[in-house]
Scaffold this motif. Structure first.
Motif, PDB file in Angstrom:
ATOM      1  N   VAL A 136       0.860  -1.178   0.000  1.00  0.00           N
ATOM      2  CA  VAL A 136       0.000   0.000   0.000  1.00  0.00           C
ATOM      3  C   VAL A 136       0.897   1.229   0.000  1.00  0.00           C
ATOM      4  O   VAL A 136       1.851   1.309   0.785  1.00  0.00           O
ATOM      5  CB  VAL A 136      -0.910  -0.001   1.251  1.00  0.00           C
ATOM      6  CG1 VAL A 136      -1.703   1.290   1.346  1.00  0.00           C
ATOM      7  CG2 VAL A 136      -1.828  -1.207   1.230  1.00  0.00           C
ATOM      8  N   PRO A 137       0.650   2.212  -0.884  1.00  0.00           N
ATOM      9  CA  PRO A 137       1.493   3.412  -0.919  1.00  0.00           C
ATOM     10  C   PRO A 137       1.555   4.122   0.433  1.00  0.00           C
ATOM     11  O   PRO A 137       0.589   4.120   1.205  1.00  0.00           O
ATOM     12  CB  PRO A 137       0.804   4.287  -1.979  1.00  0.00           C
ATOM     13  CG  PRO A 137       0.108   3.308  -2.871  1.00  0.00           C
ATOM     14  CD  PRO A 137      -0.347   2.200  -1.963  1.00  0.00           C
ATOM     15  N   LYS A 138       2.715   4.733   0.691  1.00  0.00           N
ATOM     16  CA  LYS A 138       2.980   5.343   2.002  1.00  0.00           C
ATOM     17  C   LYS A 138       1.946   6.383   2.398  1.00  0.00           C
ATOM     18  O   LYS A 138       1.540   6.460   3.559  1.00  0.00           O
ATOM     19  CB  LYS A 138       4.362   6.001   1.992  1.00  0.00           C
ATOM     20  CG  LYS A 138       5.509   5.069   2.236  1.00  0.00           C
ATOM     21  CD  LYS A 138       6.809   5.861   2.284  1.00  0.00           C
ATOM     22  CE  LYS A 138       8.005   4.949   2.524  1.00  0.00           C
ATOM     23  NZ  LYS A 138       9.273   5.728   2.551  1.00  0.00           N
ATOM     24  N   GLN A 139       1.521   7.190   1.428  1.00  0.00           N
ATOM     25  CA  GLN A 139       0.638   8.295   1.815  1.00  0.00           C
ATOM     26  C   GLN A 139      -0.681   7.789   2.392  1.00  0.00           C
ATOM     27  O   GLN A 139      -1.231   8.400   3.319  1.00  0.00           O
ATOM     28  CB  GLN A 139       0.379   9.233   0.628  1.00  0.00           C
ATOM     29  CG  GLN A 139      -0.438   8.653  -0.519  1.00  0.00           C
ATOM     30  CD  GLN A 139       0.445   8.100  -1.621  1.00  0.00           C
ATOM     31  OE1 GLN A 139       1.538   7.603  -1.344  1.00  0.00           O
ATOM     32  NE2 GLN A 139      -0.017   8.187  -2.872  1.00  0.00           N
ATOM     33  N   TYR A 140      -1.177   6.657   1.888  1.00  0.00           N
ATOM     34  CA  TYR A 140      -2.421   6.107   2.419  1.00  0.00           C
ATOM     35  C   TYR A 140      -2.186   5.421   3.761  1.00  0.00           C
ATOM     36  O   TYR A 140      -3.022   5.507   4.675  1.00  0.00           O
ATOM     37  CB  TYR A 140      -3.033   5.127   1.422  1.00  0.00           C
ATOM     38  CG  TYR A 140      -3.236   5.713   0.050  1.00  0.00           C
ATOM     39  CD1 TYR A 140      -3.868   6.951  -0.111  1.00  0.00           C
ATOM     40  CD2 TYR A 140      -2.783   5.074  -1.093  1.00  0.00           C
ATOM     41  CE1 TYR A 140      -4.044   7.515  -1.369  1.00  0.00           C
ATOM     42  CE2 TYR A 140      -2.962   5.622  -2.355  1.00  0.00           C
ATOM     43  CZ  TYR A 140      -3.583   6.840  -2.484  1.00  0.00           C
ATOM     44  OH  TYR A 140      -3.753   7.395  -3.725  1.00  0.00           O
ATOM     45  N   LYS A 141      -1.046   4.757   3.878  1.00  0.00           N
ATOM     46  CA  LYS A 141      -0.699   4.101   5.139  1.00  0.00           C
ATOM     47  C   LYS A 141      -0.638   5.120   6.278  1.00  0.00           C
ATOM     48  O   LYS A 141      -1.231   4.919   7.342  1.00  0.00           O
ATOM     49  CB  LYS A 141       0.644   3.395   4.974  1.00  0.00           C
ATOM     50  CG  LYS A 141       1.204   2.787   6.240  1.00  0.00           C
ATOM     51  CD  LYS A 141       2.545   2.124   5.961  1.00  0.00           C
ATOM     52  CE  LYS A 141       3.209   1.600   7.211  1.00  0.00           C
ATOM     53  NZ  LYS A 141       4.516   0.945   6.924  1.00  0.00           N
ATOM     54  N   TYR A 142       0.065   6.234   6.044  1.00  0.00           N
ATOM     55  CA  TYR A 142       0.225   7.239   7.108  1.00  0.00           C
ATOM     56  C   TYR A 142      -1.087   7.961   7.380  1.00  0.00           C
ATOM     57  O   TYR A 142      -1.359   8.370   8.511  1.00  0.00           O
ATOM     58  CB  TYR A 142       1.320   8.232   6.736  1.00  0.00           C
ATOM     59  CG  TYR A 142       2.696   7.599   6.701  1.00  0.00           C
ATOM     60  CD1 TYR A 142       3.027   6.555   7.553  1.00  0.00           C
ATOM     61  CD2 TYR A 142       3.656   8.016   5.780  1.00  0.00           C
ATOM     62  CE1 TYR A 142       4.278   5.962   7.514  1.00  0.00           C
ATOM     63  CE2 TYR A 142       4.911   7.442   5.741  1.00  0.00           C
ATOM     64  CZ  TYR A 142       5.214   6.394   6.621  1.00  0.00           C
ATOM     65  OH  TYR A 142       6.450   5.812   6.578  1.00  0.00           O
ATOM     66  N   GLN A 143      -1.901   8.102   6.356  1.00  0.00           N
ATOM     67  CA  GLN A 143      -3.188   8.778   6.563  1.00  0.00           C
ATOM     68  C   GLN A 143      -4.116   7.941   7.439  1.00  0.00           C
ATOM     69  O   GLN A 143      -4.930   8.486   8.176  1.00  0.00           O
ATOM     70  CB  GLN A 143      -3.858   9.046   5.203  1.00  0.00           C
ATOM     71  CG  GLN A 143      -4.759  10.266   5.203  1.00  0.00           C
ATOM     72  CD  GLN A 143      -5.135  10.694   3.811  1.00  0.00           C
ATOM     73  OE1 GLN A 143      -4.399  10.432   2.849  1.00  0.00           O
ATOM     74  NE2 GLN A 143      -6.278  11.335   3.666  1.00  0.00           N
ATOM     75  N   ILE A 144      -3.941   6.632   7.376  1.00  0.00           N
ATOM     76  CA  ILE A 144      -4.742   5.745   8.218  1.00  0.00           C
ATOM     77  C   ILE A 144      -4.194   5.713   9.634  1.00  0.00           C
ATOM     78  O   ILE A 144      -4.951   5.755  10.623  1.00  0.00           O
ATOM     79  CB  ILE A 144      -4.780   4.327   7.615  1.00  0.00           C
ATOM     80  CG1 ILE A 144      -5.604   4.315   6.319  1.00  0.00           C
ATOM     81  CG2 ILE A 144      -5.345   3.320   8.609  1.00  0.00           C
ATOM     82  CD1 ILE A 144      -5.543   3.001   5.572  1.00  0.00           C
TER      83      ILE A 144
END
Length: 376
Positions: A366-374
């Motif tokens: 999963v791309p980092k930006q979505y991981k950190y947003q979660i």
């Protein structure tokens, strides 16, 4: 393994059967089996070394036939179920077997063999119940219970005895053939959900004549796959030949609660993320793997987390937490053929594998930006 880089594992033959390690394991492990007309099919056990980003595989001979479906036990990391077809005389027949891997996957000292052998192979007695075996599913909580979908029947097996035996049979009325099926994670594991044509039906295994609920015309064309949300009771996801991904709350079977039509051809596989169920993977005959967010109907929906309509514990003047918006997050298009399987890793919630018919398995993140947003 870099977040934006995928790892590719190639097989010698065509393949469509993919499973991820389900039982207790700290390793990222996937199982993939081939579909060759020749009697030399294989089952590959593929491990990811996250430190070196290298893939290590052990290959087992699967001479029983071409594999259509694999399932991994949620209780025993060494146990798999294989559904395969083979030629007997001039007739193609289907069988299913339980495959037990050896305790050690390392070759013995002094032995050099091209293929490893299973410690045990137990063929299930499905003769007399039908011709087409769609799937064999391990029960989510009972290690001894199995369900096998054969034509228009759901055959229940028990492994508590010396040999696995049939204990019950659900014979669906007016249903010539199921497409596939899955155990429900809830209701004490007594419900089995099956797909038929464009419809979805749930059966209570304690009462073979009892349809608990049904969704007729769930899709405009054939429904090919489903998955149960492990974190939110009564929610399932389906995908079909209409190219639409739908999330259902089966307490209200008249209307889906979420839908996306981002695929351009049949959807073959759909999977909820085990930990963050707003993330849904789907794969299809358009050669694409899609990562979709269904946060508004997930267990991590804003109103579910805050419990007060969205106010939560935020103090005055603080910025409201930004949640992932519903919709398509990412398209993974490294495949060049129909993608028949997609599976999340149970060891790493941000990692998944996809398998296309040309024998290419790709492990992605999963791309980092979505991981950190979660997470943040």
């Amino acid at each position: 393994m870099e977040e934006n880089n995928s790892l590719v594992y190639g097989l010698e033959f065509q393949a469509r059967a993919l499973a991820s390690q389900q039982a207790e394991s700290n390793d990222v492990r996937f199982f993939v089996a081939t579909q060759s007309l020749k009697p030399n099919n294989q089952l590959h056990v593929v491990d990811l070394n996250e430190d070196s980003s290298a893939l290590q595989s052990r290959i087992f001979a699967h001479p029983y036939g071409e594999v259509w479906r694999l399932a991994a036990s949620a209780h025993d990391p060494r146990l798999l179920a294989s559904c395969y077809s083979l030629l007997k005389g001039t007739q193609v027949v289907m069988e299913t077997a339980l495959l037990t891997l050896p305790e050690s996957l390392e070759p013995k000292d002094g032995e050099e063999q091209e293929f490893l052998a299973f410690e045990n192979v137990e063929k299930l007695a499905t003769e007399g119940y039908g011709v087409e075996i769609r799937t064999t599913e391990f029960h989510p909580t009972d290690a001894n219970q199995l369900a096998c979908v054969v034509d228009g029947k759901i055959v229940l097996f028990n492994r508590a005895e010396a040999a696995t035996r049939v204990v019950a049979e659900i014979n669906a009325k007016n249903v010539p053939k199921f497409t596939t099926g899955r155990w429900s994670h809830f209701h004490q594991g007594n419900h089995f959900i099956a797909l038929h044509d464009c419809s979805i039906k749930s059966y209570d295994v304690r009462d073979p004549n009892h349809v608990v609920w049904s969704i007729d015309e769930a899709h405009s064309q054939l429904v090919r796959d489903l998955d149960c949300n492990p974190n939110k009771q009564c929610h399932i996801v389906t995908g079909g030949d209409d190219g639409v991904l739908k999330v259902w709350d089966f307490r209200n079977t008249k209307e889906h609660v979420f839908a996306r039509s981002d695929h351009h051809h049949w959807i073959w596989s759909v999977r909820f993320n085990t930990y963050h169920d707003q993330l849904i993977l789907s794969s299809g005959s358009d050669g694409k793997v899609l990562l979709t967010c269904a946060g508004s109907v997930s267990s991590e929906a804003p109103e579910v987390i805050s419990g007060d309509g969205g106010g939560g514990e935020q103090g005055a003047g603080t910025e409201p937490r930004e949640h992932l918006a519903d919709g398509l997050l990412q398209t993974f298009d490294q495949h060049e053929d129909s993608v028949y399987g997609v599976e999340w890793s149970t060891a790493d919630p941000w990692m998944f594998a996809s398998l296309s018919y040309d024998g290419r398995m790709i492990i992605s993140k999963v791309p980092k930006q979505y991981k950190y947003q979660i997470l943040l």
